[in-house]
Design a protein around this motif. Structure first.
Motif, PDB file in Angstrom:
ATOM      1  N   ASN A 490      33.642 -33.867 -11.115  1.00  0.00           N
ATOM      2  CA  ASN A 490      35.026 -33.805 -10.620  1.00  0.00           C
ATOM      3  C   ASN A 490      35.867 -32.675 -11.218  1.00  0.00           C
ATOM      4  OD1 ASN A 490      34.953 -35.668  -8.603  1.00  0.00           O
ATOM      5  ND2 ASN A 490      35.613 -37.405  -9.865  1.00  0.00           N
ATOM      6  N   PRO A 491      35.754 -32.369 -12.519  1.00  0.00           N
ATOM      7  CA  PRO A 491      36.518 -31.230 -13.042  1.00  0.00           C
ATOM      8  C   PRO A 491      36.184 -29.915 -12.321  1.00  0.00           C
ATOM      9  CG  PRO A 491      35.679 -32.551 -14.853  1.00  0.00           C
ATOM     10  CD  PRO A 491      35.047 -33.090 -13.611  1.00  0.00           C
ATOM     11  N   LYS A 496      38.155 -26.105  -7.898  1.00  0.00           N
ATOM     12  CA  LYS A 496      37.894 -25.377  -6.654  1.00  0.00           C
ATOM     13  C   LYS A 496      38.632 -25.984  -5.459  1.00  0.00           C
ATOM     14  CE  LYS A 496      35.201 -22.204  -8.256  1.00  0.00           C
ATOM     15  NZ  LYS A 496      33.957 -21.711  -7.712  1.00  0.00           N
ATOM     16  N   ASP A 497      39.610 -26.844  -5.735  1.00  0.00           N
ATOM     17  CA  ASP A 497      40.365 -27.519  -4.670  1.00  0.00           C
ATOM     18  C   ASP A 497      39.454 -28.208  -3.664  1.00  0.00           C
ATOM     19  OD1 ASP A 497      42.870 -26.829  -5.635  1.00  0.00           O
ATOM     20  OD2 ASP A 497      42.835 -24.874  -4.638  1.00  0.00           O
ATOM     21  N   SER A 498      38.390 -28.822  -4.168  1.00  0.00           N
ATOM     22  CA  SER A 498      37.435 -29.521  -3.320  1.00  0.00           C
ATOM     23  C   SER A 498      37.597 -31.024  -3.539  1.00  0.00           C
ATOM     24  CB  SER A 498      36.015 -29.080  -3.676  1.00  0.00           C
ATOM     25  OG  SER A 498      35.095 -29.531  -2.715  1.00  0.00           O
ATOM     26  N   ALA A 499      37.353 -31.818  -2.511  1.00  0.00           N
ATOM     27  CA  ALA A 499      37.551 -33.278  -2.578  1.00  0.00           C
ATOM     28  C   ALA A 499      36.740 -33.899  -3.717  1.00  0.00           C
ATOM     29  CB  ALA A 499      37.148 -33.904  -1.246  1.00  0.00           C
ATOM     30  N   LEU A 500      37.383 -34.771  -4.485  1.00  0.00           N
ATOM     31  CA  LEU A 500      36.720 -35.416  -5.613  1.00  0.00           C
ATOM     32  C   LEU A 500      35.800 -36.531  -5.138  1.00  0.00           C
ATOM     33  CD1 LEU A 500      39.729 -35.690  -8.128  1.00  0.00           C
ATOM     34  CD2 LEU A 500      38.186 -33.766  -7.742  1.00  0.00           C
ATOM     35  N   VAL A 501      34.870 -36.935  -5.991  1.00  0.00           N
ATOM     36  CA  VAL A 501      33.960 -38.016  -5.639  1.00  0.00           C
ATOM     37  C   VAL A 501      34.264 -39.249  -6.524  1.00  0.00           C
ATOM     38  CG1 VAL A 501      32.109 -36.512  -4.835  1.00  0.00           C
ATOM     39  CG2 VAL A 501      32.175 -37.151  -7.240  1.00  0.00           C
ATOM     40  N   PRO A 514      30.848 -25.212   0.456  1.00  0.00           N
ATOM     41  CA  PRO A 514      30.959 -23.753   0.558  1.00  0.00           C
ATOM     42  C   PRO A 514      31.562 -23.043  -0.648  1.00  0.00           C
ATOM     43  CG  PRO A 514      32.418 -24.871   2.136  1.00  0.00           C
ATOM     44  CD  PRO A 514      31.509 -25.900   1.573  1.00  0.00           C
ATOM     45  N   ASN A 515      32.483 -23.686  -1.376  1.00  0.00           N
ATOM     46  CA  ASN A 515      33.154 -22.975  -2.474  1.00  0.00           C
ATOM     47  C   ASN A 515      32.554 -23.263  -3.849  1.00  0.00           C
ATOM     48  OD1 ASN A 515      34.012 -25.568  -2.191  1.00  0.00           O
ATOM     49  ND2 ASN A 515      36.192 -25.156  -2.569  1.00  0.00           N
ATOM     50  N   ILE A 516      31.446 -23.989  -3.902  1.00  0.00           N
ATOM     51  CA  ILE A 516      30.788 -24.291  -5.184  1.00  0.00           C
ATOM     52  C   ILE A 516      29.629 -23.303  -5.395  1.00  0.00           C
ATOM     53  CG2 ILE A 516      29.632 -26.054  -6.572  1.00  0.00           C
ATOM     54  CD1 ILE A 516      32.565 -26.680  -5.828  1.00  0.00           C
ATOM     55  N   THR A 517      29.641 -22.601  -6.522  1.00  0.00           N
ATOM     56  CA  THR A 517      28.646 -21.549  -6.771  1.00  0.00           C
ATOM     57  C   THR A 517      27.609 -21.984  -7.805  1.00  0.00           C
ATOM     58  OG1 THR A 517      29.891 -20.549  -8.579  1.00  0.00           O
ATOM     59  CG2 THR A 517      30.438 -19.805  -6.338  1.00  0.00           C
ATOM     60  N   MET A 518      26.576 -21.162  -7.964  1.00  0.00           N
ATOM     61  CA  MET A 518      25.569 -21.418  -8.995  1.00  0.00           C
ATOM     62  C   MET A 518      26.217 -21.388 -10.378  1.00  0.00           C
ATOM     63  SD  MET A 518      22.427 -22.090  -9.835  1.00  0.00           S
ATOM     64  CE  MET A 518      21.212 -21.658  -8.589  1.00  0.00           C
ATOM     65  N   GLU A 519      27.178 -20.473 -10.585  1.00  0.00           N
ATOM     66  CA  GLU A 519      27.884 -20.404 -11.885  1.00  0.00           C
ATOM     67  C   GLU A 519      28.585 -21.728 -12.185  1.00  0.00           C
ATOM     68  OE1 GLU A 519      27.888 -17.790  -9.720  1.00  0.00           O
ATOM     69  OE2 GLU A 519      26.526 -16.691 -11.054  1.00  0.00           O
ATOM     70  N   ASP A 520      29.184 -22.322 -11.141  1.00  0.00           N
ATOM     71  CA  ASP A 520      29.836 -23.621 -11.315  1.00  0.00           C
ATOM     72  C   ASP A 520      28.810 -24.679 -11.725  1.00  0.00           C
ATOM     73  OD1 ASP A 520      32.326 -22.622 -10.516  1.00  0.00           O
ATOM     74  OD2 ASP A 520      31.865 -22.953  -8.393  1.00  0.00           O
TER      75      ASP A 520
END
Length: 623
Positions: A490-491, A496-501, A514-520
Motif C-alpha cells: 500500500n505505501p 503512485k496514486d493507485s488504488a489501495l488493497v 500501468p504506473n508500477i515499475t520494477m524499481e517500485d
C-alpha cells in the motif's frame, strides 16, 4: 587469378555487402567480396549513426541472427540513446552515434578475421549468365570470376550522378567513381530498372562552431548497447550532440538559390526519401514552418569534423555556405565539404522472391539500395538475408525466410517484394502490424534459435539466449506465485496514486498496474532478495517487467498472428493461372500475375487485391 569457383560472390562492400559476405562465409560457403575500394568497406556514406526508430530493432535482429552490425556499432559508439522511452516497449528504439573512421576500420578487421572469405578490389562491370542461371561476374579489367551464386549490393553506385547546384558529375559518393555496365546487363536480361535519389548535408569544422549558442543533446545516463553478446560493453564516456534551428532569414537565403537547384530546375526527376527530405524540400513542402531543427553530430572521438543532420541539400555550394552562416552557432562556419544529391539506378523489388533471389535469374540475389531502400540498417539486414540464402542454396538446403510476425526484417522483405516501392523505402514501427511482438528487447528470443538451426548463430549466443529466457520466465513465475501483504504494497500504491488493497494479493496482478515499475517492486524486500540471490542483470529485469505488464497485449497479438499464419500455410502453385478466375477484378488478376505470390497471405497484402479477390481464390482452392 581466380581458378576456383566460389560458392558466393558478393559485389559491393557497403553495409549490405559486408553483412552478406560475413553471413555466407560464416555458414561455410567459399565467399569472395569484390568492391571498388577496400579502404571504404562499410563506409558510413551519410550520417555517423546506427539505429533509431524501428532501425534500432533491425540492428538488434541482425545481432540476434549472428550478423556483425550490432557488435561493430557497440565497439565504435560515442553516444547511446534509447528513443521513445516515454512510450510502450514496442516503440523503444536504440540508437548510437558512431565514430565514422573506427566503424569502417572495425568492420574491415572483423571481415579479415572471418574464415572462408577472400577479397578483391576492382569494379564489377557485368554479370555472367548461362540460360537462366548466374555463373559469375566480369570485372572492368576483363577478368571473369566464376560463382555458383552472386549477391549484388551496389548501393548508390550504379550509374551514380552527383548534383551540386547546376554542376553534375558521375560518382557513387563524394570522391568515388560510379559503377557502370551492370544495369545494361540486367536490363538486357529483362529486368525493369528505375532511378532514385538521396542526399547528404555539408560536413563542417567543429573548431569554427559556437556550441554555447546551441542546445546540448547528451546520451542516456545509463547507456545500453546493441549486441546480446558479452564481448561488447556499454559506454562509460559519451560525446554530446547539439541542436540548433534554421530561421525565416535562413529560408529566404536558401530560396534565392532555388532557380539553380537541381530539385526544382528539372535536373533531378527521380524521387527522394519522403522521411529524410532535403532542407529545400522542407522549406517548399512545409511553407508554414518558420524554423527546422538541425542536429550537430560529431563524426568521432578525436576528429573535429561534424555532420549537420537536417540540412541535406543539393543547392549550389555558395548558397549552402551563405545560409548556414546565418544559423545560431554557425556564424563563422568552415566547410569540410558541401552537401550534394545523388541519383542512381535501382531495380523494383517485386522482381525478387522472399529469399531476395531474383525471379528471372536463378542464383542472383539483390540486397540494399539496389532494391529501393534507404538506410544502413535496412541494407545490412537485406545483405544478411541474401548472404544466408545464397549459402543455403549452394548447400542445397531449405531457404531461410522470416515472417511478418517474426521480425522487422520479415516485414521489410515482404513489403518490398509484395508491394514494391517507387520512393526510397524506410522502416518505421507503424509498418509492422505485430510490433508488440517485435520489440528490441526480445530479438534474441525470436531469432537466435532459428539462426542457430541453420548454423549461423553460435553456441555461445544460443546458451546466452536460453539463460536469459529461463531467468526471465522464472522471475515472472515468482511474481505469479508470491503474494504481498497490504501493509507492504500500500505505501507503494499510495505514492503512485493507485488504488489501495485491503487483503494480500499476488505480486503479478499488482505489478501489472500501468504506473508500477520494477524499481517500485524492488523496494519490497522479498523481490530485491530474489534479484540479488539470482544475480539478475538489466536485460532480465527489463524482459520480466515487459512480460508482466504487457502479457495481455502480447497474447492478443500472438493470436492475431496465428490467424494470419493460417493463410501463410495455403500455398499457391508456382505457375497458377489467374486468368481462369473470372470473378477476380482485372487489377487483382494483373497484379497477381506480375508478382506471383507464394501464399494466399502474401496475395492478400498486394496493393489492389481486395478481400473479395482473396475469397474468390479461397473458394477456387477448395477452402
Amino acid at each position: 587469378m581466380f581458378e576456383k569457383e566460389y560458392d558466393v560472390i558478393v559485389v559491393g562492400g557497403g553495409h549490405a555487402g559486408s553483412e552478406a559476405a560475413a553471413a555466407a562465409a560464416n555458414m561455410g560457403a567459399r565467399t569472395l567480396l569484390i568492391t571498388m575500394n577496400l579502404q571504404n568497406i562499410a563506409q558510413m556514406s551519410c550520417n555517423p549513426a546506427m539505429g533509431g526508430i524501428a532501425k534500432g530493432q533491425i540492428v538488434r535482429e541482425i545481432d540476434a541472427l549472428g550478423g556483425y552490425s550490432g557488435i561493430v556499432s557497440d565497439k565504435t559508439a560515442i553516444q547511446f540513446k534509447m528513443l521513445n522511452k516515454s512510450k510502450g516497449p514496442a516503440m523503444w528504439s536504440p540508437r548510437v552515434q558512431s565514430d565514422r573512421m573506427r566503424f569502417a576500420e572495425t568492420w574491415r578487421i572483423m571481415l579479415e578475421q572471418t574464415q572462408n572469405l577472400d577479397f578483391y578490389q576492382e569494379m564489377v562491370s557485368g554479370i555472367l549468365v548461362e540460360g537462366d542461371r548466374i555463373t559469375g561476374v566480369r570485372t572492368s579489367l576483363g577478368l571473369e570470376v566464376k560463382g555458383k551464386t552472386v549477391v549484388l549490393t551496389n548501393g548508390t553506385f550504379l550509374n551514380g550522378l552527383i548534383h551540386i547546384g547546376e554542376k553534375q558529375f558521375g560518382g557513387g559518393r563524394a570522391g568515388e567513381r560510379a559503377a557502370t555496365g551492370i544495369t545494361k546487363d540486367l536490363v538486357d536480361l529483362g529486368f525493369d530498372a528505375g532511378r532514385m535519389k538521396t542526399g547528404t548535408p555539408p560536413r563542417v569544422d567543429g573548431r569554427s562552431l559556437d556550441f554555447s549558442k546551441m542546445i546540448v543533446q547528451p546520451g542516456d545516463d545509463n547507456p545500453e548497447k546493441f549486441s546480446y553478446l558479452d564481448s561488447t560493453k556499454p559506454l562509460k564516456e559519451q560525446r554530446p550532440c547539439h541542436m540548433t534551428y534554421t530561421s525565416t532569414h535562413v529560408h529566404e537565403l536558401l530560396k534565392e538559390g532555388f532557380d539553380r537547384s537541381p530539385m526544382f530546375n528539372g535536373a533531378i526527376q527521380s524521387i527522394g526519401p519522403r522521411y529524410c527530405p532535403s532542407i529545400e524540400d522542407k522549406i517548399n513542402r512545409f511553407a508554414d514552418k518558420d524554423r527546422h531543427q538541425l542536429f550537430v553530430e560529431p563524426e568521432g572521438w578525436d576528429t573535429v569534423e561534424y555532420y549537420v543532420n537536417g540540412f541535406s541539400t543539393s543547392l549550389p555550394e555558395d548558397v549552402q555556405f551563405k545560409a548556414l552562416r546565418e544559423v545560431a552557432g554557425f556564424e563563422n562556419v568552415k566547410f569540410f565539404r558541401p552537401g550534394y544529391a545523388i541519383e542512381y539506378d535501382y531495380f523494383p523489388p517485386t522482381q525478387l522472391k522472399h529469399t531476395l533471389e531474383t525471379k528471372i535469374v536463378s542464383g542472383l540475389f539483390f540486397a540494399g539500395q539496389i532494391n529501393g531502400t534507404t538506410g544502413y540498417e535496412e541494407a545490412a539486414s537485406q545483405g544478411l538475408m541474401a548472404g544466408i540464402n545464397a549459402a543455403l542454396q549452394v548447400q542445397e538446403r531449405d531457404p531461410f525466410i522470416l515472417k511478418r510476425n517474426e521480425a522487422y526484417i520479415g516485414v521489410l522483405v515482404d513489403d518490398l517484394i509484395t508491394k514494391g516501392t517507387e520512393e526510397p523505402y524506410r522502416m518505421f514501427t507503424s509498418r509492422a502490424e505485430y510490433r508488440t511482438l517485435l520489440r528490441q528487447d526480445n530479438a534474441d528470443f525470436r531469432l537466435t534459435p532459428k539462426s542457430f538451426e541453420i548454423g549461423l548463430a553460435t553456441e555461445e549466443r544460443m546458451r546466452k539466449m536460453e539463460e536469459k529466457k529461463n531467468r526471465s520466465k522464472a522471475f515472472v513465475q515468482f511474481f505469479k506465485e508470491t503474494s504481498v501483504a497490504p501493509e507492504v504494497i500500500n505505501p507503494i500504491l499510495e505514492s503512485k496514486d493507485s488504488a489501495l488493497v485491503t487483503q494480500s494479493d499476488k505480486m503479478f496482478k499488482l505489478f501489472s498496474r500501468p504506473n508500477i515499475t520494477m524499481e517500485d517492486m524492488r523496494t519490497i524486500e522479498e523481490v530485491e532478495h530474489y534479484v540479488l540471490e539470482n544475480d539478475l542483470d538489466h536485460e532480465v529485469l527489463q524482459q520480466t517487467e515487459i512480460q508482466v505488464k504487457y502479457a495481455g497485449y502480447i497474447e492478443k497479438e500472438k493470436n492475431n498472428a496465428d490467424k494470419l499464419n493460417r493463410l501463410e500455410g495455403i500455398k499457391i502453385p508456382e505457375n497458377f493461372d489467374y486468368s481462369r478466375l473470372k470473378s477476380l477484378s482485372y487489377e487483382a488478376r494483373e497484379k497477381l500475375t506480375q508478382i506471383k505470390p507464394t501464399t494466399v497471405s502474401q496475395a492478400s497484402r498486394i496493393s489492389g487485391v481486395s478481400p473479395n479477390d482473396i475469397s474468390v481464390m479461397l473458394v477456387y482452392m477448395g477452402r
